[in-house]
Design a protein around this motif. Structure first.
Motif, PDB file in Angstrom:
ATOM      1  N   THR A 138       0.817  -1.218   0.000  1.00 18.34           N
ATOM      2  CA  THR A 138       0.000   0.000   0.000  1.00 18.34           C
ATOM      3  C   THR A 138       0.851   1.270   0.000  1.00 18.34           C
ATOM      4  N   VAL A 142      -1.525   6.745  -3.789  1.00 17.54           N
ATOM      5  CA  VAL A 142      -2.464   6.194  -4.785  1.00 17.54           C
ATOM      6  C   VAL A 142      -3.484   5.285  -4.123  1.00 17.54           C
ATOM      7  N   ALA A 143      -4.637   5.139  -4.780  1.00 19.57           N
ATOM      8  CA  ALA A 143      -5.682   4.240  -4.277  1.00 19.57           C
ATOM      9  C   ALA A 143      -5.170   2.812  -4.411  1.00 19.57           C
ATOM     10  N   SER A 171       2.203  -3.511   8.155  1.00 19.51           N
ATOM     11  CA  SER A 171       2.036  -4.167   9.459  1.00 19.51           C
ATOM     12  C   SER A 171       3.290  -4.944   9.835  1.00 19.51           C
ATOM     13  N   VAL A 218      -3.964   3.325  14.504  1.00 18.90           N
ATOM     14  CA  VAL A 218      -5.258   2.785  14.101  1.00 18.90           C
ATOM     15  C   VAL A 218      -6.260   3.211  15.179  1.00 18.90           C
ATOM     16  N   HIS A 229       2.144  -0.514  12.453  1.00 23.50           N
ATOM     17  CA  HIS A 229       1.905  -0.363  11.006  1.00 23.50           C
ATOM     18  C   HIS A 229       2.738   0.846  10.582  1.00 23.50           C
ATOM     19  N   THR A 380     -11.063  -2.014  11.181  1.00 22.74           N
ATOM     20  CA  THR A 380     -10.059  -1.820  10.129  1.00 22.74           C
ATOM     21  C   THR A 380     -10.152  -2.922   9.071  1.00 22.74           C
ATOM     22  N   ILE A 383     -11.502  -2.352   5.738  1.00 21.44           N
ATOM     23  CA  ILE A 383     -10.634  -1.640   4.784  1.00 21.44           C
ATOM     24  C   ILE A 383      -9.449  -2.516   4.347  1.00 21.44           C
ATOM     25  N   ALA A 384      -8.746  -3.082   5.358  1.00 19.96           N
ATOM     26  CA  ALA A 384      -7.521  -3.829   5.045  1.00 19.96           C
ATOM     27  C   ALA A 384      -7.849  -5.109   4.271  1.00 19.96           C
ATOM     28  N   VAL A 390     -14.846  -2.870  -2.733  1.00 18.64           N
ATOM     29  CA  VAL A 390     -14.125  -3.505  -3.833  1.00 18.64           C
ATOM     30  C   VAL A 390     -14.588  -4.963  -3.977  1.00 18.64           C
ATOM     31  N   ARG A 393     -18.142  -4.926  -5.408  1.00 15.55           N
ATOM     32  CA  ARG A 393     -18.119  -4.640  -6.846  1.00 15.55           C
ATOM     33  C   ARG A 393     -17.831  -5.922  -7.624  1.00 15.55           C
TER      34      ARG A 393
HETATM   35  C1  LIG Z   1      -4.628  -1.774  10.154  1.00 11.93           C
HETATM   36  C2  LIG Z   1      -4.204  -1.870   8.740  1.00 11.93           C
HETATM   37  C3  LIG Z   1      -3.174  -2.737   8.390  1.00 11.93           C
HETATM   38  C4  LIG Z   1      -2.717  -2.806   7.074  1.00 11.93           C
HETATM   39  N1  LIG Z   1      -1.652  -3.613   6.761  1.00 11.93           N
HETATM   40  C5  LIG Z   1      -1.111  -3.556   5.515  1.00 11.93           C
HETATM   41  C6  LIG Z   1       0.093  -4.269   5.208  1.00 11.93           C
HETATM   42  O1  LIG Z   1       0.656  -4.980   6.040  1.00 11.93           O
HETATM   43  N2  LIG Z   1       0.622  -4.129   3.955  1.00 11.93           N
HETATM   44  C7  LIG Z   1       0.032  -3.366   3.000  1.00 11.93           C
HETATM   45  O2  LIG Z   1       0.553  -3.294   1.896  1.00 11.93           O
HETATM   46  N3  LIG Z   1      -1.118  -2.681   3.264  1.00 11.93           N
HETATM   47  C8  LIG Z   1      -1.695  -2.746   4.493  1.00 11.93           C
HETATM   48  N4  LIG Z   1      -2.827  -2.021   4.795  1.00 11.93           N
HETATM   49  C9  LIG Z   1      -3.418  -1.166   3.776  1.00 11.93           C
HETATM   50  C10 LIG Z   1      -4.712  -1.705   3.192  1.00 11.93           C
HETATM   51  O3  LIG Z   1      -4.519  -2.915   2.508  1.00 11.93           O
HETATM   52  C11 LIG Z   1      -5.263  -0.599   2.296  1.00 11.93           C
HETATM   53  O4  LIG Z   1      -5.626   0.475   3.123  1.00 11.93           O
HETATM   54  C12 LIG Z   1      -6.459  -1.041   1.464  1.00 11.93           C
HETATM   55  O5  LIG Z   1      -6.073  -1.932   0.432  1.00 11.93           O
HETATM   56  C13 LIG Z   1      -7.152   0.162   0.809  1.00 11.93           C
HETATM   57  O6  LIG Z   1      -6.251   0.935   0.078  1.00 11.93           O
HETATM   58  P1  LIG Z   1      -6.226   2.529   0.342  1.00 11.93           P
HETATM   59  O7  LIG Z   1      -6.036   2.768   1.782  1.00 11.93           O
HETATM   60  O8  LIG Z   1      -5.233   3.101  -0.589  1.00 11.93           O
HETATM   61  O9  LIG Z   1      -7.691   3.005  -0.001  1.00 11.93           O
HETATM   62  P2  LIG Z   1      -8.235   3.458  -1.436  1.00 11.93           P
HETATM   63  O10 LIG Z   1      -7.831   2.479  -2.477  1.00 11.93           O
HETATM   64  O11 LIG Z   1      -7.888   4.871  -1.648  1.00 11.93           O
HETATM   65  O12 LIG Z   1      -9.793   3.309  -1.212  1.00 11.93           O
HETATM   66  C14 LIG Z   1     -10.476   4.195  -0.313  1.00 11.93           C
HETATM   67  C15 LIG Z   1     -11.936   3.887  -0.329  1.00 11.93           C
HETATM   68  O13 LIG Z   1     -12.463   4.070  -1.618  1.00 11.93           O
HETATM   69  C16 LIG Z   1     -13.573   3.236  -1.791  1.00 11.93           C
HETATM   70  N5  LIG Z   1     -13.405   2.459  -3.012  1.00 11.93           N
HETATM   71  C17 LIG Z   1     -12.278   2.021  -3.576  1.00 11.93           C
HETATM   72  N6  LIG Z   1     -12.537   1.319  -4.696  1.00 11.93           N
HETATM   73  C18 LIG Z   1     -13.867   1.318  -4.848  1.00 11.93           C
HETATM   74  C19 LIG Z   1     -14.770   0.771  -5.796  1.00 11.93           C
HETATM   75  N7  LIG Z   1     -14.306   0.047  -6.833  1.00 11.93           N
HETATM   76  N8  LIG Z   1     -16.094   0.985  -5.630  1.00 11.93           N
HETATM   77  C20 LIG Z   1     -16.540   1.713  -4.578  1.00 11.93           C
HETATM   78  N9  LIG Z   1     -15.744   2.236  -3.653  1.00 11.93           N
HETATM   79  C21 LIG Z   1     -14.434   2.055  -3.776  1.00 11.93           C
HETATM   80  C22 LIG Z   1     -13.652   2.313  -0.590  1.00 11.93           C
HETATM   81  O14 LIG Z   1     -14.621   2.761   0.322  1.00 11.93           O
HETATM   82  C23 LIG Z   1     -12.282   2.439   0.010  1.00 11.93           C
HETATM   83  O15 LIG Z   1     -12.254   2.195   1.406  1.00 11.93           O
HETATM   84  C24 LIG Z   1      -3.333  -1.991   6.092  1.00 11.93           C
HETATM   85  C25 LIG Z   1      -4.391  -1.140   6.445  1.00 11.93           C
HETATM   86  C26 LIG Z   1      -4.815  -1.063   7.738  1.00 11.93           C
HETATM   87  C27 LIG Z   1      -5.923  -0.108   8.080  1.00 11.93           C
END
Ligand SMILES: Cc1cc2nc3c(=O)[nH]c(=O)nc-3n(C[C@H](O)[C@H](O)[C@H](O)COP(=O)(O)OP(=O)(O)OC[C@H]3O[C@@H](n4cnc5c(N)ncnc54)[C@H](O)[C@@H]3O)c2cc1C
Length: 404
Positions: A138, A142-143, A171, A218, A229, A380, A383-384, A390, A393
């Protein structure tokens, strides 16, 4: 259809329940007290290492890994009820059994896609619980729920890869025992196939150019037991090309393979978290009196408890069915069900923990009970490992395809 656990699962369940009662629950406050006295909050309290040794002695080790060469060789269906039990104490039990994320997913990747040298160097110490690991995908800019957006560059220069990028919410990375990162980045950012642009490389923590910048929170928690994290930057970090996992362009597919089991493990543990919340809710309801009546005599409390019980039974059946499908038709064949449980479980468990918090009044949000932290952890997971939307969808599109 047989709803009973098989003999091996039942035997391990009993052994694990005894371990939880004898060692894990009594260690919860001890671990907190020890942590408060550590030089760094990211170090591991001594009691955690004692729990690991005891779990190993009792044969409760690496239960998550279906590969019998490296792990316990349990099916997903056999592991599910055991992971559920560890979810009752999510800070300690998964780590005690060497079954904690993100190490589990990383060990699966190495067991499945790593070469012999990578297995020797990284998988073996991870299996032995000697080191920890992190998975870095992550990015803040970027999304990242759409993995094709990842911008981190992995550029080949001679016999080395040069890695440049910024990751967050990685994490486990705050824990100094976390010695290795699996980093996802782009080796071919202009490639025609957007799912073949990514690769995964092994990056040792002590590589020059790797900086663990800060601990992300968190809901205000540090998540110390999970190694926090972290935000991590890679500024021209160089690793030998032998650090590539699988082939160039294979990163996206490996990420998909990694997430299937990870998602079901989270859901199994979430059910254990819900069970703990229900237990706390019931104990409080029978022991607390307001306006001349035990809380347990209030109709609204009956509704909360009954609804929670019904929900947990539904979720468990769906999770077990998913585990069975993964064992019988494979992770790909169980795609819809994996998404269904990942959508259904966190939000329902958040709701159950929320009610348990309400019933405890101020105590519910305090540090004296595990409920507030359980709530944050469950929330969390909406989201995670892929946000709910997603998964919705993708599941809906597959459903609609049948009618198009
Ligand atoms: C506690 C915690 C631990 C984590 N650990 C890890 C880790 O170890 N390694 C790692 O790489 N990542 C980790 N993550 C990150 C996590 O995998 C990402 O936060 C997650 O994949 C979402 O990506 P983003 O935060 O960029 O959200 P974005 O991609 O920006 O998305 C934000 C929001 O947009 C909306 N959205 C997105 N796409 C769509 C769609 N197609 N249709 C409708 N709505 C949509 C959703 O509501 C989404 O929540 C962790 C996150 C948390 C909170």
């Amino acid at each position: 259809m047989d709803f009973a656990y098989d003999a091996r699962t039942e035997e391990l369940r009993q052994r694990l329940l005894a371990f939880m009662d004898d060692h894990v629950y009594p260690s919860e406050t001890v671990a907190d007290e020890q942590r408060a006295r550590l030089a760094s909050p990211w170090d591991t309290p001594a009691v955690v290492d004692e729990l690991k040794a005891e779990a190993r002695r009792r044969g409760l080790w690496n239960l998550f890994l279906p590969d019998a060469e490296y792990g316990a060789g349990l099916t997903n269906l056999q592991y599910a009820p055991l992971a559920e039990i560890t979810g009752r104490s999510p800070q300690l039990a998964p780590t005690a059994l060497n079954c904690a994320a993100p190490d589990t997913g990383n060990m699966e990747v190495l067991a499945q896609f790593g070469d012999e040298r990578q297995k020797k160097q990284w998988l073996e110490p991870l299996l032995a619980g000697e080191i920890r690991s992190a998975f870095a995908m992550t990015e803040p800019e970027v999304a990242s729920s759409d993995a094709t957006n990842i911008t981190t560059r992995i550029e080949r220069e001679g016999d080395e890869y040069v890695i440049t990028g910024r990751k967050w919410y990685i994490s486990g990375a705050m824990n100094p025992d976390c010695r290795i990162f699996i980093v996802m980045g782009k080796t071919d950012p202009d490639g025609a196939d957007i799912r073949r642009q990514q690769s995964m490389v092994l990056v040792p923590r002590d590589t020059p150019g790797v900086t663990v910048k800060r601990a992300m929170r968190v809901f205000g928690y540090g998540d110390h037991y999970h190694g926090g994290h972290a935000e991590v930057t890679f500024d021209g970090a160089r690793v030998p090309v032998s650090g590539l996992i699988g082939e160039e362009g294979g990163g996206f597919a490996i990420a998909q393979a990694r997430l299937g089991p990870g998602r079901i493990h989270h859901c199994m543990r979430l059910i254990g978290m819900a069970e703990r919340a229900i237990e706390l809710m019931c104990r409080r309801a029978v022991s607390r009196t307001a306006f001349g009546k035990a809380l347990a005599q209030q109709g609204v409390v009956h509704n909360w408890i009954a609804d929670a019980r019904v929900t947990v039974e539904q979720l468990r059946l769906l999770v077990l069915k998913t585990a069975w499908l993964m064992d019988t038709v494979g992770n790909k064949g169980a795609h819809t069900e994996i998404q269904a449980i990942k959508i259904a479980t966190p939000r329902a468990v958040v709701d159950i923990i929320d009610r348990a918090i309400q019933l405890h009044g101020a105590g519910g949000v305090s540090q004296d009970l595990p409920l507030a932290e359980l709530y944050a952890g469950a929330r969390t997971l909406m989201i995670a490992d892929g946000p709910d939307e997603v998964h919705q969808r993708s599941l809906a599109r597959r459903e609609l395809k049948r009618y198009a």
